[in-house]
Design a protein around this motif. Structure first.
Motif, PDB file in Angstrom:
ATOM      1  N   LEU A   1       0.831  -1.200   0.000  1.00  0.00           N
ATOM      2  CA  LEU A   1       0.000   0.000   0.000  1.00  0.00           C
ATOM      3  C   LEU A   1       0.867   1.253   0.000  1.00  0.00           C
ATOM      4  CD1 LEU A   1      -2.822   1.311   0.274  1.00  0.00           C
ATOM      5  CD2 LEU A   1      -2.533   1.154   2.760  1.00  0.00           C
ATOM      6  N   ASP A   2       1.928   1.243   0.802  1.00  0.00           N
ATOM      7  CA  ASP A   2       2.840   2.384   0.865  1.00  0.00           C
ATOM      8  C   ASP A   2       3.487   2.632  -0.491  1.00  0.00           C
ATOM      9  OD1 ASP A   2       4.660   4.202   2.774  1.00  0.00           O
ATOM     10  OD2 ASP A   2       5.957   3.197   1.338  1.00  0.00           O
ATOM     11  N   ALA A   3       3.960   1.553  -1.127  1.00  0.00           N
ATOM     12  CA  ALA A   3       4.599   1.704  -2.445  1.00  0.00           C
ATOM     13  C   ALA A   3       3.617   2.225  -3.479  1.00  0.00           C
ATOM     14  CB  ALA A   3       5.177   0.358  -2.893  1.00  0.00           C
ATOM     15  N   SER A   4       2.349   1.866  -3.325  1.00  0.00           N
ATOM     16  CA  SER A   4       1.331   2.324  -4.274  1.00  0.00           C
ATOM     17  C   SER A   4       0.987   3.790  -4.062  1.00  0.00           C
ATOM     18  CB  SER A   4       0.058   1.476  -4.140  1.00  0.00           C
ATOM     19  OG  SER A   4       0.340   0.109  -4.324  1.00  0.00           O
ATOM     20  N   LEU A   5       0.723   4.156  -2.799  1.00  0.00           N
ATOM     21  CA  LEU A   5       0.272   5.511  -2.516  1.00  0.00           C
ATOM     22  C   LEU A   5       1.356   6.560  -2.770  1.00  0.00           C
ATOM     23  CD1 LEU A   5      -1.898   5.002   0.694  1.00  0.00           C
ATOM     24  CD2 LEU A   5      -2.647   5.243  -1.677  1.00  0.00           C
ATOM     25  N   GLN A   6       2.632   6.155  -2.708  1.00  0.00           N
ATOM     26  CA  GLN A   6       3.679   7.147  -2.973  1.00  0.00           C
ATOM     27  C   GLN A   6       3.651   7.630  -4.420  1.00  0.00           C
ATOM     28  OE1 GLN A   6       7.489   5.417  -2.123  1.00  0.00           O
ATOM     29  NE2 GLN A   6       7.617   4.309  -4.047  1.00  0.00           N
ATOM     30  N   GLU A   7       2.962   6.882  -5.292  1.00  0.00           N
ATOM     31  CA  GLU A   7       2.827   7.330  -6.679  1.00  0.00           C
ATOM     32  C   GLU A   7       2.035   8.639  -6.748  1.00  0.00           C
ATOM     33  OE1 GLU A   7       4.378   6.206  -9.154  1.00  0.00           O
ATOM     34  OE2 GLU A   7       5.159   4.350  -8.311  1.00  0.00           O
ATOM     35  N   ILE A   8       1.191   8.893  -5.734  1.00  0.00           N
ATOM     36  CA  ILE A   8       0.447  10.155  -5.707  1.00  0.00           C
ATOM     37  C   ILE A   8       1.420  11.328  -5.720  1.00  0.00           C
ATOM     38  CG2 ILE A   8      -1.117  11.578  -4.320  1.00  0.00           C
ATOM     39  CD1 ILE A   8      -2.341   8.954  -3.276  1.00  0.00           C
ATOM     40  N   ILE A   9       2.552  11.166  -5.005  1.00  0.00           N
ATOM     41  CA  ILE A   9       3.552  12.236  -4.959  1.00  0.00           C
ATOM     42  C   ILE A   9       4.053  12.544  -6.358  1.00  0.00           C
ATOM     43  CG2 ILE A   9       5.858  12.863  -4.132  1.00  0.00           C
ATOM     44  CD1 ILE A   9       5.318  11.057  -1.688  1.00  0.00           C
ATOM     45  N   TRP A  10       4.359  11.487  -7.124  1.00  0.00           N
ATOM     46  CA  TRP A  10       4.987  11.683  -8.439  1.00  0.00           C
ATOM     47  C   TRP A  10       3.975  12.028  -9.521  1.00  0.00           C
ATOM     48  CZ3 TRP A  10       9.604  12.438  -7.089  1.00  0.00           C
ATOM     49  CH2 TRP A  10      10.146  11.744  -6.005  1.00  0.00           C
ATOM     50  N   ILE A  11       2.677  11.874  -9.221  1.00  0.00           N
ATOM     51  CA  ILE A  11       1.653  12.311 -10.167  1.00  0.00           C
ATOM     52  C   ILE A  11       1.312  13.789  -9.953  1.00  0.00           C
ATOM     53  CG2 ILE A  11      -0.767  12.021 -10.864  1.00  0.00           C
ATOM     54  CD1 ILE A  11      -0.514   9.050 -10.135  1.00  0.00           C
ATOM     55  N   VAL A  12       1.148  14.177  -8.683  1.00  0.00           N
ATOM     56  CA  VAL A  12       0.626  15.508  -8.363  1.00  0.00           C
ATOM     57  C   VAL A  12       1.724  16.553  -8.191  1.00  0.00           C
ATOM     58  CG1 VAL A  12      -0.779  16.827  -6.733  1.00  0.00           C
ATOM     59  CG2 VAL A  12      -1.401  14.464  -7.292  1.00  0.00           C
ATOM     60  N   ALA A  13       2.792  16.203  -7.458  1.00  0.00           N
ATOM     61  CA  ALA A  13       3.791  17.197  -7.066  1.00  0.00           C
ATOM     62  C   ALA A  13       4.447  17.911  -8.249  1.00  0.00           C
ATOM     63  CB  ALA A  13       4.848  16.549  -6.172  1.00  0.00           C
ATOM     64  N   PRO A  14       4.913  17.192  -9.294  1.00  0.00           N
ATOM     65  CA  PRO A  14       5.552  17.906 -10.410  1.00  0.00           C
ATOM     66  C   PRO A  14       4.611  18.887 -11.106  1.00  0.00           C
ATOM     67  CG  PRO A  14       6.081  15.570 -10.487  1.00  0.00           C
ATOM     68  CD  PRO A  14       5.005  15.730  -9.471  1.00  0.00           C
ATOM     69  N   VAL A  15       3.325  18.512 -11.200  1.00  0.00           N
ATOM     70  CA  VAL A  15       2.353  19.403 -11.838  1.00  0.00           C
ATOM     71  C   VAL A  15       2.179  20.679 -11.013  1.00  0.00           C
ATOM     72  CG1 VAL A  15      -0.030  19.641 -12.614  1.00  0.00           C
ATOM     73  CG2 VAL A  15       1.159  17.467 -12.904  1.00  0.00           C
ATOM     74  N   VAL A  16       2.041  20.503  -9.684  1.00  0.00           N
ATOM     75  CA  VAL A  16       1.828  21.647  -8.798  1.00  0.00           C
ATOM     76  C   VAL A  16       3.007  22.611  -8.859  1.00  0.00           C
ATOM     77  CG1 VAL A  16       1.595  22.366  -6.389  1.00  0.00           C
ATOM     78  CG2 VAL A  16       0.282  20.414  -7.244  1.00  0.00           C
ATOM     79  N   ILE A  17       4.230  22.092  -8.734  1.00  0.00           N
ATOM     80  CA  ILE A  17       5.394  22.976  -8.677  1.00  0.00           C
ATOM     81  C   ILE A  17       5.665  23.630 -10.026  1.00  0.00           C
ATOM     82  CG2 ILE A  17       7.213  21.306  -9.229  1.00  0.00           C
ATOM     83  CD1 ILE A  17       7.277  24.051  -6.523  1.00  0.00           C
ATOM     84  N   THR A  18       5.365  22.927 -11.108  1.00  0.00           N
ATOM     85  CA  THR A  18       5.557  23.527 -12.433  1.00  0.00           C
ATOM     86  C   THR A  18       4.610  24.704 -12.630  1.00  0.00           C
ATOM     87  OG1 THR A  18       6.270  21.408 -13.353  1.00  0.00           O
ATOM     88  CG2 THR A  18       5.559  23.090 -14.917  1.00  0.00           C
ATOM     89  N   ILE A  19       3.353  24.536 -12.229  1.00  0.00           N
ATOM     90  CA  ILE A  19       2.374  25.622 -12.359  1.00  0.00           C
ATOM     91  C   ILE A  19       2.792  26.826 -11.518  1.00  0.00           C
ATOM     92  CG2 ILE A  19       0.008  26.309 -11.846  1.00  0.00           C
ATOM     93  CD1 ILE A  19      -0.854  23.453 -12.568  1.00  0.00           C
ATOM     94  N   VAL A  20       3.176  26.578 -10.267  1.00  0.00           N
ATOM     95  CA  VAL A  20       3.544  27.684  -9.380  1.00  0.00           C
ATOM     96  C   VAL A  20       4.803  28.386  -9.870  1.00  0.00           C
ATOM     97  CG1 VAL A  20       4.311  28.284  -7.045  1.00  0.00           C
ATOM     98  CG2 VAL A  20       2.425  26.673  -7.369  1.00  0.00           C
ATOM     99  N   SER A  21       5.840  27.603 -10.229  1.00  0.00           N
ATOM    100  CA  SER A  21       7.127  28.202 -10.596  1.00  0.00           C
ATOM    101  C   SER A  21       7.074  28.933 -11.929  1.00  0.00           C
ATOM    102  CB  SER A  21       8.216  27.119 -10.646  1.00  0.00           C
ATOM    103  OG  SER A  21       8.446  26.589  -9.361  1.00  0.00           O
ATOM    104  N   THR A  22       6.232  28.465 -12.857  1.00  0.00           N
ATOM    105  CA  THR A  22       6.178  29.101 -14.177  1.00  0.00           C
ATOM    106  C   THR A  22       5.112  30.186 -14.255  1.00  0.00           C
ATOM    107  OG1 THR A  22       4.715  27.349 -15.010  1.00  0.00           O
ATOM    108  CG2 THR A  22       7.087  27.074 -15.354  1.00  0.00           C
ATOM    109  N   GLN A  23       4.008  30.032 -13.528  1.00  0.00           N
ATOM    110  CA  GLN A  23       2.916  30.985 -13.636  1.00  0.00           C
ATOM    111  C   GLN A  23       2.957  32.067 -12.548  1.00  0.00           C
ATOM    112  OE1 GLN A  23       0.971  30.778 -16.365  1.00  0.00           O
ATOM    113  NE2 GLN A  23       2.279  29.021 -16.895  1.00  0.00           N
ATOM    114  N   VAL A  24       3.496  31.730 -11.376  1.00  0.00           N
ATOM    115  CA  VAL A  24       3.570  32.703 -10.280  1.00  0.00           C
ATOM    116  C   VAL A  24       4.989  33.238 -10.143  1.00  0.00           C
ATOM    117  CG1 VAL A  24       3.153  33.107  -7.821  1.00  0.00           C
ATOM    118  CG2 VAL A  24       1.700  31.492  -9.085  1.00  0.00           C
ATOM    119  N   GLY A  25       5.961  32.349 -10.021  1.00  0.00           N
ATOM    120  CA  GLY A  25       7.352  32.774  -9.899  1.00  0.00           C
ATOM    121  C   GLY A  25       8.202  31.653  -9.341  1.00  0.00           C
ATOM    122  N   SER A  26       9.476  31.573  -9.777  1.00  0.00           N
ATOM    123  CA  SER A  26      10.346  30.496  -9.320  1.00  0.00           C
ATOM    124  C   SER A  26      10.683  30.650  -7.834  1.00  0.00           C
ATOM    125  CB  SER A  26      11.624  30.456 -10.159  1.00  0.00           C
ATOM    126  OG  SER A  26      12.339  31.677 -10.060  1.00  0.00           O
TER     127      SER A  26
END
Length: 394
Positions: A133-158
């Protein structure tokens, strides 16, 4: 999840580890924005990666000497200050590299801590499903986190991207550190020398195969980005599908018994799926083949966690997971480097998929050749070996 504390500690550790999926992109985008050079950004990112790889086993072992909360609090404070320095200080490139190195060295060893805590939260029959379960749920990090940080860093500021990483570090780290389970579990001090645990065959296998498996995943990421460099949305969706396959596979295999051949079977799924990616670069073909390959990833990681836990004393678990994590970090760097080299040589993204297939195939070969070194957990649990010592009698 019905066991007391399991849901809370899973949520806390996922939040505490969420910055792991944001920090690399945040550093890359900020340093490139400041210096105008991807090469300079890559050097800072490499410094951070080297720091993480070096620190993993060391800070994990410290938890047995000084306690989990002390080590986690110290590393968290230094890591947050490092990201604030990257965000606010105007430095020459060596200064940014030094801060990147410190940020990597001080990455809180949450992964080692939580996998050391798990055997104390559930009974022996539930431990392998919990690792899955732990190995499965950690995929949430790699699905959501890059999208969130890319939006913030490119649209708001690095700079704001780095501040977001620091804020999540503080919030997630505090939640995890203050969790009752972290305070209740005490890791005994290891009596063996530093590094001795990695020489145990199952731990060494987990480290080597983790290096190869994450190397394959990293090569896939490079290939997907190169394939859709004119369409970022497609790249993001294909990588999300890859992680979704891993999530599905991990949840589906949670109660499948782990025998000596379990790793070979799961890596075979990954290797076959990745080999099919080389036949076409069509977005639907890649999505289908990668979701098939992804089905084996979380189950393979669950095997790594289980054989590591079952093969070491409880006092050695944190350091053992530190070494396994270091192998995965080095694999990520190696996979990216090999994929990039093959893309440059061939001029085609197919080189990256070839690299990914080779990494997975070598992992499969290793798991077959050394199958006798894998513990058979079909009729035993994955709990660590209890620490024992001589008791003087009057």
């Amino acid at each position: 999840m019905r066991a007391p504390g399991v849901g809370r500690i899973i949520a806390a550790q996922l939040t505490a580890r969420f910055p792991n999926g944001m920090s690399s992109l945040a550093i890359l985008l900020h340093v490139e924005h400041i210096t105008g050079s991807y090469g300079a950004a890559g050097l800072v990112l490499a410094s951070a990666s080297v720091g993480q790889a070096v620190a993993g086993p060391i800070t994990s072992r410290w938890m047995g000497r000084w306690g989990m909360r002390r080590v986690l609090t110290l590393t968290l404070a230094v890591c947050v200050l490092s990201f604030l320095g990257l965000a606010f200080l105007a430095l020459p490139l060596p200064g940014y590299m030094a801060l990147g190195l410190i940020a990597g060295l001080s990455t809180p060893p949450v992964q080692s801590a939580v996998r050391t805590i798990y055997p104390k939260l559930v009974n022996s029959s539930q431990l392998t499903p919990l690792f899955s379960l732990d190995a499965s749920l950690q995929e949430i990090i790699w699905i959501v986190a890059p999208v969130v940080i890319t939006i913030v860093s490119t649209q708001v500021g690095s700079q704001q991207g780095l501040l977001l990483v620091a804020a999540v570090l503080v919030a997630g780290g505090a939640w995890f550190i203050l969790s009752p389970e972290v305070g209740r579990v005490r890791i005994p001090r290891s009596r063996r020398g530093f590094g001795a645990v990695v020489l145990k065959p199952p731990v060494l296998l987990a480290t080597v195969i983790g290096f190869l498996l994450i190397g394959a995943c990293s090569a896939v990421e490079v290939g997907v980005v190169k394939t859709f460099d004119e369409g970022g949305l497609q790249a993001g969706l294909v990588l999300a599908v890859f992680s979704l396959g891993s999530l599905i596979g991990g949840l589906a295999s949670g109660r499948v018994p782990i025998g000596p051949w379990a790793m070979a079977r799961r890596l075979a799924i990954v290797a076959v799926g990745l080999s099919l990616t080389m036949f076409s670069l069509n977005v639907f073909w890649l999505g289908g083949t990668l979701i098939a390959a992804g089905i084996g990833i979380a189950p393979a990681l669950a095997v790594l966690f289980a054989i590591t836990s079952a093969s070491v004393k409880f006092s050695e678990t944190a350091e053992a997971y530190g070494w396994v994590g270091t192998g995965q970090l080095i694999g990520a760097a190696a996979g990216s480097a090999v994929a990039g080299f093959l893309i440059d040589r061939s001029g085609s993204p197919a080189g990256a998929y070839l690299a990914a297939t080779l990494f997975a195939a070598v992992g499969l070969i290793v798991s077959v050749v050394f199958v006798r070194a894998f513990p058979d957990l079909r009729h035993r649990d994955a709990s660590p070996i209890p620490d024992t010592e001589a008791v003087p009698l009057p």
